[in-house]
Structures are given as structure tokens and as C-alpha cells.
Write a protein that holds these residues in place. Structure first.
Motif, PDB file in Angstrom:
ATOM      1  N   ASP A   3      -9.593  -5.034  -3.737  1.00 39.24           N
ATOM      2  CA  ASP A   3     -10.106  -5.406  -2.422  1.00 39.24           C
ATOM      3  C   ASP A   3      -9.044  -5.998  -1.498  1.00 39.24           C
ATOM      4  O   ASP A   3      -9.203  -5.952  -0.274  1.00 39.24           O
ATOM      5  CB  ASP A   3     -11.238  -6.426  -2.598  1.00 39.24           C
ATOM      6  CG  ASP A   3     -12.392  -5.854  -3.406  1.00 39.24           C
ATOM      7  OD1 ASP A   3     -12.429  -6.095  -4.628  1.00 39.24           O
ATOM      8  OD2 ASP A   3     -13.229  -5.150  -2.811  1.00 39.24           O
ATOM      9  N   TYR A   4      -8.025  -6.577  -2.070  1.00 40.21           N
ATOM     10  CA  TYR A   4      -7.022  -7.276  -1.259  1.00 40.21           C
ATOM     11  C   TYR A   4      -5.633  -6.828  -1.685  1.00 40.21           C
ATOM     12  O   TYR A   4      -5.379  -6.631  -2.882  1.00 40.21           O
ATOM     13  CB  TYR A   4      -7.154  -8.795  -1.429  1.00 40.21           C
ATOM     14  CG  TYR A   4      -8.549  -9.306  -1.181  1.00 40.21           C
ATOM     15  CD1 TYR A   4      -9.392  -9.635  -2.241  1.00 40.21           C
ATOM     16  CD2 TYR A   4      -9.034  -9.442   0.119  1.00 40.21           C
ATOM     17  CE1 TYR A   4     -10.675 -10.094  -2.023  1.00 40.21           C
ATOM     18  CE2 TYR A   4     -10.318  -9.904   0.348  1.00 40.21           C
ATOM     19  CZ  TYR A   4     -11.132 -10.224  -0.724  1.00 40.21           C
ATOM     20  OH  TYR A   4     -12.406 -10.678  -0.489  1.00 40.21           O
ATOM     21  N   TRP A   5      -4.750  -6.720  -0.695  1.00 45.29           N
ATOM     22  CA  TRP A   5      -3.401  -6.226  -0.943  1.00 45.29           C
ATOM     23  C   TRP A   5      -2.379  -7.095  -0.221  1.00 45.29           C
ATOM     24  O   TRP A   5      -2.621  -7.603   0.872  1.00 45.29           O
ATOM     25  CB  TRP A   5      -3.272  -4.789  -0.439  1.00 45.29           C
ATOM     26  CG  TRP A   5      -4.052  -3.827  -1.258  1.00 45.29           C
ATOM     27  CD1 TRP A   5      -5.372  -3.510  -1.135  1.00 45.29           C
ATOM     28  CD2 TRP A   5      -3.560  -3.061  -2.364  1.00 45.29           C
ATOM     29  NE1 TRP A   5      -5.734  -2.589  -2.088  1.00 45.29           N
ATOM     30  CE2 TRP A   5      -4.644  -2.297  -2.856  1.00 45.29           C
ATOM     31  CE3 TRP A   5      -2.317  -2.940  -2.982  1.00 45.29           C
ATOM     32  CZ2 TRP A   5      -4.516  -1.428  -3.938  1.00 45.29           C
ATOM     33  CZ3 TRP A   5      -2.189  -2.077  -4.057  1.00 45.29           C
ATOM     34  CH2 TRP A   5      -3.280  -1.336  -4.530  1.00 45.29           C
ATOM     35  N   GLY A   6      -1.222  -7.229  -0.865  1.00 41.37           N
ATOM     36  CA  GLY A   6      -0.099  -7.856  -0.198  1.00 41.37           C
ATOM     37  C   GLY A   6       0.640  -6.865   0.668  1.00 41.37           C
ATOM     38  O   GLY A   6       0.290  -5.685   0.736  1.00 41.37           O
ATOM     39  N   GLN A   7       1.681  -7.352   1.305  1.00 43.02           N
ATOM     40  CA  GLN A   7       2.439  -6.518   2.247  1.00 43.02           C
ATOM     41  C   GLN A   7       3.480  -5.646   1.548  1.00 43.02           C
ATOM     42  O   GLN A   7       4.012  -4.719   2.160  1.00 43.02           O
ATOM     43  CB  GLN A   7       3.130  -7.407   3.293  1.00 43.02           C
ATOM     44  CG  GLN A   7       4.432  -8.047   2.852  1.00 43.02           C
ATOM     45  CD  GLN A   7       4.268  -9.186   1.862  1.00 43.02           C
ATOM     46  OE1 GLN A   7       3.150  -9.612   1.555  1.00 43.02           O
ATOM     47  NE2 GLN A   7       5.389  -9.696   1.361  1.00 43.02           N
ATOM     48  N   GLY A   8       3.758  -5.931   0.314  1.00 37.76           N
ATOM     49  CA  GLY A   8       4.719  -5.139  -0.443  1.00 37.76           C
ATOM     50  C   GLY A   8       6.112  -5.737  -0.420  1.00 37.76           C
ATOM     51  O   GLY A   8       6.504  -6.412   0.532  1.00 37.76           O
ATOM     52  N   THR A   9       6.861  -5.480  -1.476  1.00 38.72           N
ATOM     53  CA  THR A   9       8.252  -5.907  -1.564  1.00 38.72           C
ATOM     54  C   THR A   9       9.074  -4.757  -2.146  1.00 38.72           C
ATOM     55  O   THR A   9       8.663  -4.100  -3.102  1.00 38.72           O
ATOM     56  CB  THR A   9       8.389  -7.189  -2.396  1.00 38.72           C
ATOM     57  OG1 THR A   9       9.736  -7.665  -2.363  1.00 38.72           O
ATOM     58  CG2 THR A   9       7.977  -6.984  -3.854  1.00 38.72           C
ATOM     59  N   GLN A  10      10.214  -4.511  -1.534  1.00 41.01           N
ATOM     60  CA  GLN A  10      11.044  -3.365  -1.934  1.00 41.01           C
ATOM     61  C   GLN A  10      11.852  -3.696  -3.180  1.00 41.01           C
ATOM     62  O   GLN A  10      12.507  -4.743  -3.253  1.00 41.01           O
ATOM     63  CB  GLN A  10      11.989  -2.980  -0.795  1.00 41.01           C
ATOM     64  CG  GLN A  10      12.952  -1.861  -1.122  1.00 41.01           C
ATOM     65  CD  GLN A  10      12.264  -0.512  -1.233  1.00 41.01           C
ATOM     66  OE1 GLN A  10      11.453  -0.146  -0.390  1.00 41.01           O
ATOM     67  NE2 GLN A  10      12.603   0.246  -2.278  1.00 41.01           N
ATOM     68  N   VAL A  11      11.818  -2.785  -4.125  1.00 40.34           N
ATOM     69  CA  VAL A  11      12.683  -2.848  -5.305  1.00 40.34           C
ATOM     70  C   VAL A  11      13.524  -1.588  -5.323  1.00 40.34           C
ATOM     71  O   VAL A  11      12.986  -0.475  -5.292  1.00 40.34           O
ATOM     72  CB  VAL A  11      11.856  -2.955  -6.601  1.00 40.34           C
ATOM     73  CG1 VAL A  11      12.756  -2.801  -7.822  1.00 40.34           C
ATOM     74  CG2 VAL A  11      11.113  -4.279  -6.643  1.00 40.34           C
ATOM     75  N   THR A  12      14.835  -1.754  -5.334  1.00 45.15           N
ATOM     76  CA  THR A  12      15.759  -0.624  -5.365  1.00 45.15           C
ATOM     77  C   THR A  12      16.668  -0.761  -6.573  1.00 45.15           C
ATOM     78  O   THR A  12      17.324  -1.791  -6.738  1.00 45.15           O
ATOM     79  CB  THR A  12      16.596  -0.558  -4.085  1.00 45.15           C
ATOM     80  OG1 THR A  12      15.719  -0.482  -2.949  1.00 45.15           O
ATOM     81  CG2 THR A  12      17.511   0.662  -4.103  1.00 45.15           C
ATOM     82  N   VAL A  13      16.681   0.266  -7.397  1.00 44.36           N
ATOM     83  CA  VAL A  13      17.508   0.264  -8.602  1.00 44.36           C
ATOM     84  C   VAL A  13      18.578   1.334  -8.433  1.00 44.36           C
ATOM     85  O   VAL A  13      18.266   2.522  -8.302  1.00 44.36           O
ATOM     86  CB  VAL A  13      16.669   0.540  -9.863  1.00 44.36           C
ATOM     87  CG1 VAL A  13      17.538   0.419 -11.108  1.00 44.36           C
ATOM     88  CG2 VAL A  13      15.485  -0.425  -9.932  1.00 44.36           C
ATOM     89  N   SER A  14      19.814   0.908  -8.439  1.00 44.14           N
ATOM     90  CA  SER A  14      20.924   1.846  -8.253  1.00 44.14           C
ATOM     91  C   SER A  14      21.428   2.332  -9.616  1.00 44.14           C
ATOM     92  O   SER A  14      21.396   1.601 -10.604  1.00 44.14           O
ATOM     93  CB  SER A  14      22.051   1.176  -7.489  1.00 44.14           C
ATOM     94  OG  SER A  14      22.568   0.094  -8.224  1.00 44.14           O
ATOM     95  N   SER A  15      21.915   3.560  -9.625  1.00 45.59           N
ATOM     96  CA  SER A  15      22.402   4.140 -10.890  1.00 45.59           C
ATOM     97  C   SER A  15      23.874   3.874 -11.093  1.00 45.59           C
ATOM     98  O   SER A  15      24.564   3.375 -10.214  1.00 45.59           O
ATOM     99  CB  SER A  15      22.149   5.646 -10.886  1.00 45.59           C
ATOM    100  OG  SER A  15      22.762   6.233  -9.772  1.00 45.59           O
TER     101      SER A  15
END
Length: 129
Positions: A117-129
Motif C-alpha cells: 500500500d505504501y512506497w518510498g521514493q527509491g534509492t539508486q544502487v549501482t554495482v560496477s564490474s
């Protein structure tokens, strides 16, 4: 109404770790199922992990197969916060990670985004190779 605020995302090399946090408003945090979902560019939002809570069994956790053994979800009901510890990160883990809260703790429902029912705004996770 519940407000969710995620933090802890960032850029990390493959094999590294990050811990995401999601702080929730409200006074009935322990009644919520708390989930983590992620969405990569051009892909649908997918289930990552979830935690339900009951006075009888404590926290019951669920994981997507793709993260099992690498990610750990935990919750601190006293702090109204749920965490996602992510270890052994892979480039394919790159996505925006969302925290969600809902009421339906059924095993088939807990993995479905439309059950929350409820959601946050999101947070970016970037994994580099």
C-alpha cells in the motif's frame, strides 16, 4: 498514511556490500509487512525480500532466489526501520531499490508489488564490474 524514506544506496564495486535503510512513520510499524523491491532500467519492478511480523513467530522473511544467501532483510520495530544488507553484490543488482509497506502477509502475496500500500521514493544502487 505511512511515509517511507530509504537511504544507503550508492556506487560499489562488484563483490562489495551496501546496507539500505527504510524509516517508516506511524505507530503500528510491527503490523506491516515490509518489503524491498527493485527496478532496473527497461525492466519491471521485481521482488527482492520481505519481512512480516507477528507476536508468535517474530519476523518471518522471504527472499527472491536471485538474492538468497547474499542479501539479508531485518527490521527494528522499536526504530520503525527495515534494513536490507546486501553482500557479494553483482552488476545485475544495479537498480533503484524501493521500500514498501503492506498488510497482506500471505506467502503468495508478499512477493507481489500490487499487494503493498505504501512506497518510498527509491534509492539508486549501482554495482560496477
Amino acid at each position: 498514511q505511512v511515509q517511507l524514506v530509504e537511504s544507503g544506496g550508492g556506487l560499489v564495486q562488484a563483490g562489495g556490500s551496501l546496507r539500505l535503510s527504510c524509516a517508516a512513520s506511524g505507530r503500528t510499524f510491527n503490523s506491516y509487512v515490509m518489503g524491498w523491491f527493485r527496478q532496473a532500467p527497461g525492466k519491471e519492478r521485481e521482488f527482492v525480500a520481505a519481512s512480516s511480523w507477528s507476536g508468535w513467530s517474530g519476523s518471518v522473511v522471504y527472499y527472491a532466489d536471485s538474492v538468497k544467501g547474499r542479501f539479508t532483510i531485518s527490521r527494528d520495530n522499536a526504530k520503525n526501520t527495515v534494513y536490507l544488507q546486501m553482500n557479494s553484490l553483482k552488476p545485475e543488482d544495479t537498480a533503484v531499490y524501493y521500500c514498501a509497506a503492506g498488510y497482506n502477509s500471505g506467502k503468495n502475496s508478499i512477493v507481489r508489488a500490487n499487494q503493498y500500500d505504501y512506497w518510498g521514493q527509491g534509492t539508486q544502487v549501482t554495482v560496477s564490474s
